[in-house]
Design a protein around this motif. Structure first.
Motif, short mmCIF file in Angstrom:
data_model
loop_
_atom_site.label_atom_id
_atom_site.label_comp_id
_atom_site.label_asym_id
_atom_site.label_seq_id
_atom_site.Cartn_x
_atom_site.Cartn_y
_atom_site.Cartn_z
N PRO A 11 0.72 -1.25 -0.06
CA PRO A 11 0.03 -0.24 0.13
C PRO A 11 0.94 1.35 -0.01
CG PRO A 11 -0.09 -1.05 2.18
CD PRO A 11 0.49 -2.08 1.05
N LEU A 13 2.77 2.56 -2.05
CA LEU A 13 4.11 2.62 -2.80
C LEU A 13 3.61 3.22 -4.31
CD1 LEU A 13 5.76 -0.54 -1.16
CD2 LEU A 13 6.62 1.73 -1.09
N ARG A 19 5.00 11.06 -2.54
CA ARG A 19 4.70 10.87 -1.23
C ARG A 19 5.91 11.14 -0.35
NH1 ARG A 19 4.53 4.60 0.96
NH2 ARG A 19 4.01 5.22 3.09
N TYR A 24 11.49 9.04 1.19
CA TYR A 24 11.18 7.99 0.16
C TYR A 24 11.94 8.22 -1.24
CZ TYR A 24 7.93 5.76 3.18
OH TYR A 24 7.20 5.24 4.35
N ASN A 75 8.31 -5.68 -1.02
CA ASN A 75 8.04 -4.64 -0.03
C ASN A 75 6.53 -4.37 0.28
OD1 ASN A 75 7.90 -2.02 1.17
ND2 ASN A 75 9.19 -0.94 -0.45
N GLY A 77 5.06 -2.50 2.41
CA GLY A 77 4.69 -1.09 2.92
C GLY A 77 4.32 -1.61 4.42
N ALA A 78 3.17 -0.69 4.78
CA ALA A 78 2.67 -0.76 6.07
C ALA A 78 2.43 -2.16 6.53
CB ALA A 78 1.63 0.19 6.26
N HIS A 81 4.11 -4.31 9.10
CA HIS A 81 3.99 -4.25 10.55
C HIS A 81 2.78 -4.76 11.16
CE1 HIS A 81 7.50 -1.58 9.16
NE2 HIS A 81 6.53 -0.83 8.65
N HIS A 101 12.99 -2.41 2.03
CA HIS A 101 12.09 -1.12 2.31
C HIS A 101 12.91 -0.21 1.82
CE1 HIS A 101 9.40 -3.44 4.73
NE2 HIS A 101 10.28 -4.07 5.14
N LEU A 102 12.51 0.91 1.25
CA LEU A 102 13.31 2.06 0.56
C LEU A 102 13.87 2.85 1.83
CD1 LEU A 102 10.29 3.38 -1.48
CD2 LEU A 102 12.79 2.44 -2.24
N SER A 103 13.15 2.81 2.94
CA SER A 103 13.72 3.60 4.11
C SER A 103 14.32 2.61 5.19
CB SER A 103 12.66 4.26 4.47
OG SER A 103 11.63 3.64 5.26
N ILE A 105 13.77 1.22 8.13
CA ILE A 105 12.57 1.20 9.25
C ILE A 105 13.08 1.09 10.74
CG2 ILE A 105 11.08 0.16 7.38
CD1 ILE A 105 11.74 -2.58 8.81
N ARG A 108 13.40 4.71 12.33
CA ARG A 108 12.02 5.65 12.19
C ARG A 108 11.20 5.16 13.38
NH1 ARG A 108 9.34 5.25 6.58
NH2 ARG A 108 8.21 6.49 7.70
N ARG A 112 7.60 0.56 13.58
CA ARG A 112 8.37 0.17 12.31
C ARG A 112 9.20 -0.70 12.55
NH1 ARG A 112 5.68 3.52 8.26
NH2 ARG A 112 5.40 5.65 9.02
C1 DQA Z 1 8.44 1.08 3.58
C2 DQA Z 1 8.46 1.54 5.23
C3 DQA Z 1 6.99 1.18 5.81
O1 DQA Z 1 7.16 1.39 7.16
C4 DQA Z 1 6.08 2.08 5.27
O2 DQA Z 1 4.74 1.88 5.92
C5 DQA Z 1 6.02 2.29 3.70
C6 DQA Z 1 7.08 2.22 3.19
C7 DQA Z 1 9.41 1.70 3.00
O3 DQA Z 1 9.75 1.11 1.94
O4 DQA Z 1 10.49 2.14 3.39
O5 DQA Z 1 4.94 2.20 3.07
O6 DQA Z 1 7.96 -0.21 3.50
#
Ligand code: DQA
Length: 149
Positions: A11, A13, A19, A24, A75, A77-78, A81, A101-103, A105, A108, A112
């Motif tokens: 979700p 992405l 965003r 990101y 990936n 996304g949320a 978690h 994951h791009l970031s 986690i 953060r 996460r």
């Molecule tokens: C993410 C990290 C997740 O915590 C976040 O909810 C995302 C993107 C990332 O690619 O860094 O939607 O998966």
């Protein structure tokens, strides 16, 4: 016959590039798809790159990977978690799984820091932005080569 690597994105992405660019980056998901496909091609792999905002659709695709893919790069996304359903589907897939994951986690918010995907994954790559997808393709190529030996 080699099968594609499923590269599944969860979700929100679809909105990357727009965003929270400070977190990101400015590349769109389409840019990342092109980068991933290019790296895969140099390694003789093909990629089936998808995105969904719906947990059940991601579960359906992971189930399809049992027959349709040689490996899964995810990936979530949320849902990373929160989703026991995605964990169960990955455990049932019997395929190499790489979490991306791009970031970073772990830098953060504490919520996460828990991943329901990681226990089903061969490894996780986070914090390198879009480059992480290319690193995941490289790692997947080695996992598949090793499994074939
Ligand atoms: C993410 C990290 C997740 O915590 C976040 O909810 C995302 C993107 C990332 O690619 O860094 O939607 O998966």
């Amino acid at each position: 016959m080699p099968k594609p690597i499923y590269v599944l994105n969860g979700p929100n992405l679809n909105l990357i590039g727009l965003r929270e660019p400070a977190i990101y980056g400015v590349e769109t998901l389409d840019d990342i798809r092109r980068r991933t496909e290019k790296r895969a091609e140099t390694l003789g792999l093909t990629v089936d790159f998808r995105q969904s905002n719906h947990e059940g659709e991601l579960v359906d695709w992971i189930q399809q990977a049992r027959e349709g893919a040689d490996g899964i790069i995810l990936n979530a996304g949320a849902y990373t978690h929160t989703s026991v359903a995605i964990l169960d589907a990955l455990n049932a897939a019997s395929k190499p799984v790489i979490e991306v994951h791009l970031s970073n986690i772990f830098r953060r918010e504490p919520f996460r820091h828990t991943s329901y995907v990681s226990p089903a994954a061969n490894g996780m790559i986070c914090g390198f932005g879009p480059k992480g997808y290319e690193i995941a393709i490289e790692a997947m190529a080695e996992l598949i080569a090793k499994a074939g030996r």
